[in-house]
Structures are given as C-alpha cells and as structure tokens.
Design a protein around this motif. Sequence first.
Motif, PDB file in Angstrom:
ATOM      1  N   THR A 169       0.843  -1.195   0.000  1.00 31.09           N
ATOM      2  CA  THR A 169       0.000   0.000   0.000  1.00 31.09           C
ATOM      3  C   THR A 169       0.881   1.249   0.000  1.00 31.09           C
ATOM      4  O   THR A 169       2.110   1.180   0.142  1.00 31.09           O
ATOM      5  CB  THR A 169      -0.916   0.008   1.231  1.00 31.09           C
ATOM      6  N   LEU A 170       0.231   2.404  -0.161  1.00 32.57           N
ATOM      7  CA  LEU A 170       0.985   3.653  -0.179  1.00 32.57           C
ATOM      8  C   LEU A 170       1.676   3.893   1.161  1.00 32.57           C
ATOM      9  O   LEU A 170       2.841   4.315   1.213  1.00 32.57           O
ATOM     10  CB  LEU A 170       0.051   4.821  -0.511  1.00 32.57           C
ATOM     11  N   ALA A 171       0.955   3.602   2.258  1.00 33.06           N
ATOM     12  CA  ALA A 171       1.548   3.785   3.581  1.00 33.06           C
ATOM     13  C   ALA A 171       2.754   2.870   3.775  1.00 33.06           C
ATOM     14  O   ALA A 171       3.778   3.263   4.350  1.00 33.06           O
ATOM     15  CB  ALA A 171       0.508   3.539   4.665  1.00 33.06           C
ATOM     16  N   LYS A 231       6.465  15.557   5.563  1.00 30.50           N
ATOM     17  CA  LYS A 231       5.397  15.683   4.569  1.00 30.50           C
ATOM     18  C   LYS A 231       5.926  16.194   3.230  1.00 30.50           C
ATOM     19  O   LYS A 231       5.496  15.761   2.161  1.00 30.50           O
ATOM     20  CB  LYS A 231       4.306  16.621   5.088  1.00 30.50           C
ATOM     21  N   GLU A 291      -3.628  15.209   0.377  1.00 27.76           N
ATOM     22  CA  GLU A 291      -3.414  13.759   0.372  1.00 27.76           C
ATOM     23  C   GLU A 291      -2.313  13.365   1.362  1.00 27.76           C
ATOM     24  O   GLU A 291      -2.423  12.331   2.049  1.00 27.76           O
ATOM     25  CB  GLU A 291      -3.036  13.304  -1.044  1.00 27.76           C
ATOM     26  N   LEU A 315      -2.688  10.941   4.635  1.00 31.89           N
ATOM     27  CA  LEU A 315      -1.814   9.780   4.759  1.00 31.89           C
ATOM     28  C   LEU A 315      -1.086   9.772   6.099  1.00 31.89           C
ATOM     29  O   LEU A 315      -1.005   8.734   6.781  1.00 31.89           O
ATOM     30  CB  LEU A 315      -0.800   9.784   3.612  1.00 31.89           C
ATOM     31  N   GLN A 361      -3.424   8.817   8.884  1.00 26.20           N
ATOM     32  CA  GLN A 361      -3.679   7.378   8.856  1.00 26.20           C
ATOM     33  C   GLN A 361      -2.506   6.601   9.452  1.00 26.20           C
ATOM     34  O   GLN A 361      -2.702   5.656  10.241  1.00 26.20           O
ATOM     35  CB  GLN A 361      -3.922   6.940   7.409  1.00 26.20           C
TER      36      GLN A 361
END
Length: 346
Positions: free
Chosen positions: A285-287, A303, A316, A320, A323
């Motif tokens: 996943t992106l994370a 960031k 976005e 993220l 999350q």
Amino acid sequence: MHYKNMLGYRYPKGPFAMISVYTFTGAAVITSTVFSLLLFLSIDDSPLMKGLFGTLAIIFEAGKFYAWYEFGERRAHKNYTGAITSLIFYLVLAAISIGGSVGGINSATNKAQSVIAIEQSKVLAYDRQIESIEKQIQLNNLAAEKYIEMERIATGVTRIQKQNNQLREQQIRLAAERDALPPVAQGSAIGLINSLADAFNVSTQIAQLGLVVFLSILLDLFAAFFVGVIGEELRFRRFYEHFGEIALTPHVMAMPVGFIEHKPEEDVVYSQRHQESEETTPPLTLAENVEKSVRDGVITCSKKAVAKHFMLAADEVDALFEQMMEAGVIAKKANHHYYLAPSVQA
C-alpha cells in the motif's frame, strides 16, 4: 499537476522553443522595468532619491513576476490559499507597474507631441506676419482711394504705392522662408492617437490616455503569460524526469491494437515465474511504501519529502500521515517533526 493525460503526446520543449520563450520574457520584463524606472526616477531630482526610487522600481518589477510564478507553483500543488495570496501580491504590484508604464509611455508621447507643436508654432508665426502685412496693404489701399478723391495722386498715392511694393516684397520673403522650413515629421504613434481620436470622436488627450493604458496592460499580460509558460515547463520537466521516460517509451506507444509480441522461451518462463511471485506477494500500500522508503533512507520522514517523492497533493499527504499515526507507524515529536515509531524501526 495534470500531466498523466499528456504523457501520450507531451514532450519537453526543445532548445529553440525555450530560447524563444526566455528571449520574449526577458524583453518584456526589461521593457516593463524601464517604463517603471522612467516614472520613479522623475519623482525626485536628488541622486540619492533617484537611486532609492530606481531600486524600488526594480524590486517591484522582479517581485511582481516572481509572485506570478509562485502563483502557478502553488496552484499546481493545489495550495489554493497560497495561490490566492500570491495572486493578490501580483495584482498589487501589477497595478504599480502599469501605472509606471503609463507614466513612461505618456511621457515619451508628450515629448513627441511637444516637438511637433514647436515646429507648427514656427509656421503659424510666419502665417501671422504675412497676414498682418496683408492687412497693412489693405489699409494703404484705402488711404490711396482717399488721396485720389482729394486729387493728391502725385504726393499721397505715389508714396503709398511705393510702401505697398516694399510690403509685398517682405511678404514674399516671409512666405519663402516659411515654405523652406522642413515638414513637420509626425510619428506613427501621434498619427495613431489622432486616428483614434477621430474614430471615437474624443479629444487627443483621452485617446492618448486610452492608448497608453492599453499598451501598459498588454505589456504586463504578455510578460506574465511567458513567465507562466516557463513555470509550467519547469514543472513538467521535473515530472517528466520521474515518470515521463517510462510512459513515453516508443516501443510501448508504437504497439498496434491486438499486437502479440514474440518472446523467447526463456523470457516466457521468467515472465510466468515473475507473475506467479506477484500473485503470491500482494502489492504494498501507499503507507507501506512510505514506511519502506523512510526505513531504507530514501527519503526523510516529512510531509514535504513524501509529497515530492510520491507526487502527492498537500491534502493527500495530510490524510496519509493521519492514517499512519493512527496505525502507530509514525509519531510526532514536540517540535512537530515526524519519525518512525520505535516498534517499526525495530
């Protein structure tokens, strides 16, 4: 940044295009700066004040175009608050610049009109002298008629005729000098102003003001357009360096619909094994990709670094990071800097 739909046909501009863009931009910026300098330098005659006002004009011009460039950058990254701030700065500085350009162009136009007025005044002076001599001749003719009625032709009329002959010679000499003057050279700008005044049925002053305001606004828009082109090209080149070479591979783009590429047997076996390994290993996943990149030292845990590396917008990245903090992957220090949680680093 919306380049994904362009990758099928968009390439970076070539050297000729970029040289042309930089040339046009530089010419427009220099011209706008010169016109602003004409206005600011006329405020005070002191050398010190001239230097200060000239520096102020250059700062305003440079700040104006940088504000427009920054507006494009922040809008491309969807930072609309920053984009509006940059736009406000640009509009304020553009108003000052347009005022300077109006003053500079108006000053040059007034100088041209004053030269024409001086030349025309010389012609009018000769016309007035010739007209006054003509009136004197007419008065002498009236006096001669009186002398004729009084039968004093030999004394009065003869003297008047001799005086009239002298006046006629003077009149002819003045007319020759007037005609020998060089013709009044009317520049194209003055001719355009007179034509506009006749076309819109207004005075030459109003026509001149309208023309210089239009030219000043057009100059600023011209410069801003090319500054925007440069900013857009720089952003695209950064994007192209990350993704363009893969997406614009000629082999991939040139394949017709339904084309089945012939592969050697070894490549087929390797492709099948690679496909089987991908099926058994789920994609990250992106994370997870962010976590792996930070742990491997590819990027820092910030960031800005994540947004630049993964081409993400500000909102976005915020979502993220929230999350990942909820999942305990990253944590925040007292100075608001992010870092991988100790359990993750272990």
